[in-house]
Design an enzyme around this catalytic site. Structure first.
Site, PDB file in Angstrom:
ATOM      1  NE  ARG A   1      -1.980  16.263 -12.126  1.00 41.90           N
ATOM      2  CZ  ARG A   1      -1.192  15.509 -11.361  1.00 41.90           C
ATOM      3  NH1 ARG A   1      -1.402  15.438 -10.059  1.00 41.90           N
ATOM      4  NH2 ARG A   1      -0.188  14.831 -11.883  1.00 41.90           N
TER       5      ARG A   1
ATOM      6  CD  GLU B   1       3.962  16.131 -22.346  1.00 43.78           C
ATOM      7  OE1 GLU B   1       3.337  17.088 -21.828  1.00 43.78           O
ATOM      8  OE2 GLU B   1       3.434  15.029 -22.565  1.00 43.78           O
TER       9      GLU B   1
ATOM     10  CE  LYS C   1       2.669  17.055 -14.186  1.00 41.84           C
ATOM     11  NZ  LYS C   1       3.106  15.822 -14.855  1.00 41.84           N
TER      12      LYS C   1
ATOM     13  NE  ARG D   1      -4.044  -2.003   2.144  1.00 40.18           N
ATOM     14  CZ  ARG D   1      -3.999  -3.053   2.959  1.00 40.18           C
ATOM     15  NH1 ARG D   1      -3.028  -3.140   3.874  1.00 40.18           N
ATOM     16  NH2 ARG D   1      -4.893  -4.009   2.878  1.00 40.18           N
TER      17      ARG D   1
ATOM     18  CG  ASN E   1      -5.366  15.034 -19.267  1.00 42.24           C
ATOM     19  OD1 ASN E   1      -4.329  14.393 -19.091  1.00 42.24           O
ATOM     20  ND2 ASN E   1      -6.376  15.010 -18.417  1.00 42.24           N
TER      21      ASN E   1
ATOM     22  CG  HIS F   1       3.777  10.488 -24.440  1.00 38.35           C
ATOM     23  ND1 HIS F   1       2.433  10.192 -24.283  1.00 38.35           N
ATOM     24  CD2 HIS F   1       3.989  11.647 -23.749  1.00 38.35           C
ATOM     25  CE1 HIS F   1       1.865  11.110 -23.524  1.00 38.35           C
ATOM     26  NE2 HIS F   1       2.783  12.002 -23.193  1.00 38.35           N
TER      27      HIS F   1
ATOM     28  CE  LYS G   1      -2.410  11.925 -14.694  1.00 39.13           C
ATOM     29  NZ  LYS G   1      -3.031  12.787 -15.743  1.00 39.13           N
TER      30      LYS G   1
ATOM     31  CG  HIS H   1      -1.538  14.271 -23.030  1.00 42.63           C
ATOM     32  ND1 HIS H   1      -1.059  15.539 -23.270  1.00 42.63           N
ATOM     33  CD2 HIS H   1      -0.517  13.581 -22.466  1.00 42.63           C
ATOM     34  CE1 HIS H   1       0.201  15.611 -22.868  1.00 42.63           C
ATOM     35  NE2 HIS H   1       0.555  14.441 -22.378  1.00 42.63           N
TER      36      HIS H   1
ATOM     37  CD  GLU I   1      -6.055  14.291 -14.597  1.00 43.16           C
ATOM     38  OE1 GLU I   1      -6.765  13.855 -15.509  1.00 43.16           O
ATOM     39  OE2 GLU I   1      -4.835  14.065 -14.509  1.00 43.16           O
TER      40      GLU I   1
ATOM     41  CG  HIS J   1      -3.179   9.074 -23.862  1.00 47.41           C
ATOM     42  ND1 HIS J   1      -3.685   9.339 -22.619  1.00 47.41           N
ATOM     43  CD2 HIS J   1      -1.861   9.424 -23.797  1.00 47.41           C
ATOM     44  CE1 HIS J   1      -2.741   9.818 -21.829  1.00 47.41           C
ATOM     45  NE2 HIS J   1      -1.623   9.885 -22.534  1.00 47.41           N
TER      46      HIS J   1
END
Length: 360
Positions: free
Chosen positions: A243, A190, A229, A126, A247, A266, A148, A250, A239, A254
């Site tokens: 936030r 980016e 960021k 955990r 994306n 990417h 993330k 993206h 998010e 994706h």
């Protein structure tokens, strides 16, 4: 100017809080990582085989000199390692080696390594301490900061994930001198995304002269993007709101990665996504044609693709499995000016028309 003469230290005020240091040498970054993991008896050094061959031994030596017992977890380079099978292998090795909650994980590599190591650190017992040492521009400006982490599933990218803030991020920017062209381009995508999203001055800087590994403001530009960021992450760590603006580019990006079988890197996929959403914004009357052309020219000036060579029906199918889809449609981040974006929801029934507006 040497990349590590003027290091930056940025604070991330999440829970837990941590610092991002940019502009270090490899040894400085490794020693800072070792110090950050002081309480860890055993450190799992997660890296891909190519990165470790280049930089791994000096990092391992620094950890050992600092009194840590180091165990290596080397994976194959590439998106294929962000898999349940690779994660399960890590979990079994860690359990067999009796890794404890007080031990730690050091991710040495690009975005794939950071995602895999981060998800493993989040899920083992955990959660155990994680430190990020990004070795690519893309990982430095994006993947290593913000917590993330994710694995891919056969139906989509990053569908299995967790939020895991690191204990520290230590960026040895001198490593970027040896990046392959495609890896550098991935990172500049980016940077351009962040400029479109929130910083017209950064956009103008990138317009005035292409950003390269030889740029005299290398660390400053990276720190500027990371600072933006951090602002989003501090405001919305999990998010649930603003936030999501990160994306930008993206959503289609994706889908492109998924349809290509992850053969499109990417950053190139994000660049295609930025070009698409900019065209769509112009067609909707939300972005001026002048700003739309500025975005396309900036992508091309950094040797990034602006056309999408994939079937729109396949892309539409992939979009339905994107994590930004919900019961009513798909949420897109729409540029409405250089430095300004908003969330634009498209109902499933209107998706085909929207794809047409973006030039597909």
């Amino acid at each position: 100017m040497s990349a590590h003469k003027t290091p930056y230290r940025l604070h991330v005020g999440t829970e837990p809080a941590y610092d991002v240091q940019i502009g270090l040498s490899l040894r400085e970054a490794a020693m800072a990582a070792a110090s950050c993991l002081t309480a860890a008896g055993q450190v799992r050094l997660v890296s891909d085989e190519q990165v470790y061959a280049l930089y791994g031994e000096p990092v391992k030596n620094c950890l050992e000199t600092s009194g840590h017992t180091v165990a290596l977890d080397l994976v194959a380079p590439g998106e294929g390692s962000k898999s349940i099978a690779t994660w399960e292998s890590l979990m079994n090795r860690w359990a067999a080696d009796r890794l404890h909650r007080t031990d730690g994980v050091l991710a040495l590599g690009g975005g794939v390594t950071g995602d895999l190591a981060g998800f493993a650190a989040a899920s083992y017992m955990r959660g155990i301490p994680l430190v990020q040492m990004p070795t690519t521009l893309l990982a430095a400006v994006d993947a290593s900061v913000g917590g993330k982490t994710a694995l891919n599933l056969p139906l989509g990218k990053n569908l299995l994930g967790a939020f895991k803030q690191p204990s520290g991020v230590f960026c040895a920017t001198d490593l970027f001198q040896s990046l392959a062209d495609v890896d550098w381009q991935n990172g500049t995508a980016e940077l351009i995304k962040m400029a479109i999203l929130t910083d017209s001055d950064l956009f103008a800087r990138l317009e005035n002269r292409p950003f390269t590994s030889q740029s005299d403001d290398l660390t400053g530009v990276i720190a500027t993007a990371v600072g933006h960021k951090i602002t989003y992450v501090e405001a919305d760590a999990s998010e649930k709101g603003i936030r999501a603006h990160l994306n930008l580019g993206h959503t289609l990006g994706h889908a492109i990665e998924q349809v290509s079988g992850h053969t499109v890197p990417h950053g190139h996929a994000v660049a295609m996504g930025l070009a698409f959403i900019s065209r769509a914004a112009v067609a909707l009357g939300r972005l001026t044609p002048t700003d739309g052309q500025r975005i396309l020219r900036l992508l091309q000036a950094h040797h990034l693709p602006i056309s999408v060579p994939f079937d729109r029906n396949q892309l539409a199918k992939a979009l339905l499995n994107d994590k930004k889809a919900d019961g009513d449609g798909i949420r897109w981040i729409l540029p409405v000016g250089i430095g300004h974006c908003l969330i634009h929801s498209v109902a499933y029934a209107d998706l085909s028309e929207f794809l047409t507006k973006g030039g597909l």
